[in-house]
Design an enzyme around this catalytic site. Structure first.
Site, PDB file in Angstrom:
ATOM      1  CE  LYS A 169      -0.826  14.759 -34.248  1.00 23.74           C
ATOM      2  NZ  LYS A 169      -1.821  15.458 -33.412  1.00 23.74           N
TER       3      LYS A 169
ATOM      4  CE1 TYR B  86       2.805  14.688 -34.118  1.00 28.42           C
ATOM      5  CE2 TYR B  86       3.320  14.673 -36.471  1.00 28.42           C
ATOM      6  CZ  TYR B  86       2.689  15.253 -35.375  1.00 28.42           C
ATOM      7  OH  TYR B  86       1.944  16.396 -35.544  1.00 28.42           O
TER       8      TYR B  86
ATOM      9  CB  SER C  40      -0.293  15.926 -38.605  1.00 32.65           C
ATOM     10  OG  SER C  40       0.829  16.169 -39.440  1.00 32.65           O
TER      11      SER C  40
END
Length: 256
Positions: free
Chosen positions: A165, A161, A148
């Protein structure tokens, strides 16, 4: 002189995780359209089968195998099935991910932290180790990790998160360096803001969406299908000399 069909995946065996919807489903469909036999994998068998049926309706080859990559036993079971059924693996698309918490980083509960790490880091890592070993037995292959843009620029209220990533990006490069001798390539795809259920809280909240798009030169949200072409490139012979690369598909977000 004949130009080789570098995007032809005929005869290739591919696993796509998180393939029951969104980006994963679009990647699975495109790989199948180019000749691969795709193992459509996600947590729910019925949802995977829906994608398999769509692939079959277009003349492609696929099968549904449920696997929760946050569970080590399920990863082992998936690979046991692949090796016994097909004897080889050519392509692995690590796309399954989780983002169970949207809020201030200081409010991250240990259970949320652990769940996110288990899926987004440990899951990707052991899917890749199993996959690379099987690929190496049969001359090599390609791993594509869907990371991401948040791995480069952390998303607001998406702390853990974003951290996972960033780890996926580093993991991609580590596998690329250490698996090159086995002819296993490993590259990362970094989607920008994409219209998926996974990103619904961002896409469907007008104030958040307006703020996000202000930093995207193309001034729009991507569709899941717009990620699939990049995955096809990285998985195919068109990228035969590409490993350790990080490909941004983000409307220019990381270029600003």
């Amino acid at each position: 002189m004949t130009t080789p069909a570098t995007f032809d995946l005929t005869g290739k065996i591919a696993i796509v995780t998180g393939a029951s919807r969104g980006i994963g489903a679009e990647i699975a469909k495109l790989l199948a359209a180019h000749g691969a036999h795709v193992i459509v994998s996600s947590r729910r068998q019925a949802d995977c089968q829906t994608v398999v049926d769509a692939i079959a309706a277009e003349g492609g080859s696929a099968e549904a195998v449920a696997c929760h990559i946050g569970e080590m036993e399920q990863i082992a079971s998936l690979y046991d099935h692949v090796e016994k059924t097909h004897g080889r693996l050519n392509i692995l698309i690590n796309n399954a991910a989780t983002n169970p918490f949207f809020g201030h980083i200081l409010d991250t509960e240990p259970s949320v932290f652990q769940k996110t790490v288990d899926v987004n880091i440990r899951g990707y890592f052991y899917m890749s180790t199993h996959g690379a070993r099987l690929m190496a037995k049969n001359g090599g292959g390609a791993i594509v990790n869907v990371a991401s843009v948040n791995g480069v620029v952390p998303g607001v209220q998406q702390g853990i998160y974003s951290i996972t990533k960033a780890a996926v990006i580093s993991m991609t490069k580590a596998f690329a360096v250490e698996c090159a001798e086995q002819n296993v390539r490993c590259n990362a795809l970094l989607p920008g803001l994409t219209d998926t259920k996974f990103a619904s809280v961002l896409v469907n909240t007008p104030a958040i969406l307006k703020q996000a798009l202000a930093h995207v030169p193309m001034r729009r949200v991507a569709q899941p299908s717009e990620m699939a072409g990049a995955a096809l490139y990285l998985a195919s012979d068109a990228a035969s000399y590409t490993t350790g690369a990080v490909l941004n598909v983000d409307g220019g977000y990381l270029s600003v």
